[in-house]
Design a protein around this motif. Sequence first.
Motif, PDB file in Angstrom:
ATOM      1  N   VAL A 347       0.865  -1.176   0.000  1.00  0.00           N
ATOM      2  CA  VAL A 347       0.000   0.000   0.000  1.00  0.00           C
ATOM      3  C   VAL A 347       0.900   1.223   0.000  1.00  0.00           C
ATOM      4  CG1 VAL A 347      -1.783   1.275   1.242  1.00  0.00           C
ATOM      5  CG2 VAL A 347      -1.811  -1.227   1.246  1.00  0.00           C
ATOM      6  N   ASP A 348       0.718   2.107  -0.996  1.00  0.00           N
ATOM      7  CA  ASP A 348       1.600   3.267  -1.089  1.00  0.00           C
ATOM      8  C   ASP A 348       1.149   4.377  -0.141  1.00  0.00           C
ATOM      9  OD1 ASP A 348      -0.529   4.617  -2.288  1.00  0.00           O
ATOM     10  OD2 ASP A 348       0.266   4.419  -4.322  1.00  0.00           O
ATOM     11  N   ALA A 349       1.900   5.498  -0.160  1.00  0.00           N
ATOM     12  CA  ALA A 349       1.626   6.595   0.767  1.00  0.00           C
ATOM     13  C   ALA A 349       0.243   7.198   0.556  1.00  0.00           C
ATOM     14  CB  ALA A 349       2.704   7.674   0.623  1.00  0.00           C
ATOM     15  N   THR A 374       8.316 -12.381   4.215  1.00  0.00           N
ATOM     16  CA  THR A 374       7.275 -11.849   5.104  1.00  0.00           C
ATOM     17  C   THR A 374       6.323 -10.904   4.398  1.00  0.00           C
ATOM     18  OG1 THR A 374       8.732 -10.027   5.775  1.00  0.00           O
ATOM     19  CG2 THR A 374       8.787 -12.043   7.116  1.00  0.00           C
ATOM     20  N   ARG A 375       6.601 -10.572   3.134  1.00  0.00           N
ATOM     21  CA  ARG A 375       5.734  -9.644   2.410  1.00  0.00           C
ATOM     22  C   ARG A 375       4.787 -10.429   1.501  1.00  0.00           C
ATOM     23  NH1 ARG A 375       9.166  -5.020  -0.300  1.00  0.00           N
ATOM     24  NH2 ARG A 375       7.029  -4.282  -0.701  1.00  0.00           N
ATOM     25  N   GLU A 407      -0.945 -13.905   7.471  1.00  0.00           N
ATOM     26  CA  GLU A 407      -0.283 -12.905   8.298  1.00  0.00           C
ATOM     27  C   GLU A 407       0.372 -11.827   7.437  1.00  0.00           C
ATOM     28  OE1 GLU A 407       1.229 -10.683  11.357  1.00  0.00           O
ATOM     29  OE2 GLU A 407      -0.385 -12.176  11.320  1.00  0.00           O
ATOM     30  N   ALA A 408       0.993 -12.213   6.331  1.00  0.00           N
ATOM     31  CA  ALA A 408       1.632 -11.233   5.449  1.00  0.00           C
ATOM     32  C   ALA A 408       0.601 -10.290   4.847  1.00  0.00           C
ATOM     33  CB  ALA A 408       2.408 -11.959   4.350  1.00  0.00           C
ATOM     34  N   HIS A 412       0.461  -6.158   5.788  1.00  0.00           N
ATOM     35  CA  HIS A 412       0.920  -5.224   4.751  1.00  0.00           C
ATOM     36  C   HIS A 412      -0.185  -4.681   3.852  1.00  0.00           C
ATOM     37  CE1 HIS A 412       5.225  -5.820   5.526  1.00  0.00           C
ATOM     38  NE2 HIS A 412       4.927  -7.086   5.753  1.00  0.00           N
ATOM     39  N   VAL A 413      -1.351  -5.320   3.820  1.00  0.00           N
ATOM     40  CA  VAL A 413      -2.416  -4.863   2.926  1.00  0.00           C
ATOM     41  C   VAL A 413      -3.745  -4.678   3.657  1.00  0.00           C
ATOM     42  CG1 VAL A 413      -3.753  -5.366   0.838  1.00  0.00           C
ATOM     43  CG2 VAL A 413      -1.334  -5.975   0.931  1.00  0.00           C
ATOM     44  N   ALA A 414      -4.209  -5.709   4.356  1.00  0.00           N
ATOM     45  CA  ALA A 414      -5.551  -5.666   4.942  1.00  0.00           C
ATOM     46  C   ALA A 414      -5.692  -4.545   5.974  1.00  0.00           C
ATOM     47  CB  ALA A 414      -5.887  -7.022   5.562  1.00  0.00           C
TER      48      ALA A 414
END
Length: 700
Positions: A347-349, A374-375, A407-408, A412-414
């Motif tokens: 997810v970007d800024a 992990t990503r 978990e990743a 990082h996204v959810a």
Amino acid sequence: MSYALGIDVGGTFTDAVASDGAGRIVSAKTPTTPPHREIGVMRAIEDLAGELGIGVGELLSRTDYIAHGTTASINALVQGAVADVGLIATKGHRDSIYIMNAEGRTLGRSAHEIQDTLRQRKPAPLIPKHRALEVTERIDHAGEVLVPLDEDEVRGVAQSLVDQGVEAIAVCLLWSFKNGAHEQRVRELIHEIAPDMYVTLSSEVSPRIREFARTSTTIMNAQVGPRLRQYLTPLQKQLEEGGLKGPLLVMQSEGGTITADRAPEHAITTVGSVLSGGVIGGMRMAEQLGHRNVITTDVGGTTFLAGLIVDGEPVMAPGSIVNQFPINAATIRVHTIGSGGGALASVDAGGNLRLGPQSAEAVPGPACYGNGGTRPTNTDANLVLGILSERGLLGGRKPLRMDLAREAIREHVAEPLGLTVEEAAIAIHEVQNAQAGDLLRQAVVQAGYDPRDFVAYAFGGAGPAHCAGYCQDLGVGEVVVPLGPVASAFSAYGLAASDIVLSAELSDPSSFPVDHTVLESHYARLDADLQRALDRQKVKFHDVTLQREIDLRYSMQVNELATAIPDTDFTERTGEEILQRFEEQYERINGPGAGYREAGVQAITYRVRAKAGLGFPVALPDIARADGPDPAEAFLEERSVCLDSQTGFVPTPVYDYARLRAGHEIAGPAIVDVPTTVVVVPAGVTGRVDRLGNLVLSHQ
């Protein structure tokens, strides 16, 4: 019984195919092993031998040839892991590589990036200026010597570069494509001082007009040549010590192979070698299935690739661009983005979901591989969605970890987007399909073709899971998923099925049409050059065909169009026939009425491509036929799968590909499990197994 092997070394997996020429083809897939990729190559050969039930030594001793596609050259250029190179240029002209013909800020950039003028930047120079030296000489536009070569000056310049510790020297003199005598003498003088120095001449690697592109091509060839030699020499030695009697061949960007001992001299032609294998495989399969127009789509671990076959032949381009520098080497036109199965989701800024271009690659791989990643990747999303089973890939040898994938995605996204893990996973899946669809529109529609006139072929480890989605929006009515014995090793099959392909070209800018005697003279010279190059391959050819073309443009335009030359004797009407072909092609791309012959037409570069067949049959065999369309005997299980954000998770039948037969039909939604991939059959789509074992997807 003899064999032909194809080996495709990708960023994540190394794929291999062996054909015995009598209808039996087996495949293997092993993880790529950077930085020592030859280890993965040998493991793939071991797996092929196991599939055939023979020893590695026996397989190699009975192998006619190995066709190898490697990422070594392109990876070296992209990552900057190249040899230290010196440049020798004509006095007053060394800075062409730094001036970059005023196009350095925009080469290889998208329309959006070009419009953002404040962020345009030149790339870092290919070599520092202290390694770009000049010598006194001058040849004019007609190839006549105006100023002799100062040989003492050459000796001094060469010694200076040797003292700087360069590993290779690129020689690019003004107008050398018209007369290469001075460049050849420079090489002789360099070798008097440093006999083992790798030397590249622009008159041999890129005999085309335009100083900047010619110089950049020559330098990049010198940068990757020594590294390619360092990779291929021990690999070839290891194969020969293991019993290989036939040649090791290396795939080139233009869709054919060259022997491994000659490949380092023309290293720049191997930059797109892995990209070409799938298109050649598609061409061979299309010959068997009777398809004339095909869109080839390859979703591997790192990239999504798209190529075109029109009227039975791959669509070509005269060159390519790497790191904003042009490469003058003919290539199969392949469009690519970093959006494969291992593409990283983030997810970007601005709060937007991004997929790629960075990849988890073979090491550490997607989070679900359990190798330390992990990503989240596209593969992790497909596992969460039920598209992939926790049993994993490679026939269960690569089990997948659902807990690590969830978990990743959660971290990082959810959570950054305020979604559940399942919602985030379907978003990743749909972004993948959308990005692939956008690339296909660029490859097909912007090239002037109607997607409805094409059949799509979908291969690669992740391609079959997404092809129905990205082809539906484009309007392609039929998608062929090559399965059978090649499955996701389709690019390796294309390598095994390829020919030796070499090309020769010369630039002679002039108004067109020219007299037919000029055409005869130019193409006689190119034919002779190619014959000498073929003789140096030291391979027995089954047959040789020549394809002639010429790069034409309207006066005052910058870009040329490669135009096919009629396969007949040259007559007074040949020039007019070529002009008509050029204008038809120009208007197909740019629209009816776009041509303007009154402006005048210019010929720039003449080219001949030789295809030399190796005479080894690699046609795919027919499979057993079913008694009827019902695939019940192949039913494996039912699991909850989400293929659409609107529908959500639904019970979905899963079929075992090993039990499917020609004539079986599968109504979507359904999943077909293959040892090295999975095929998604969405709702409203029917999958039919054809005579070669491919799954053909079409709307109900």
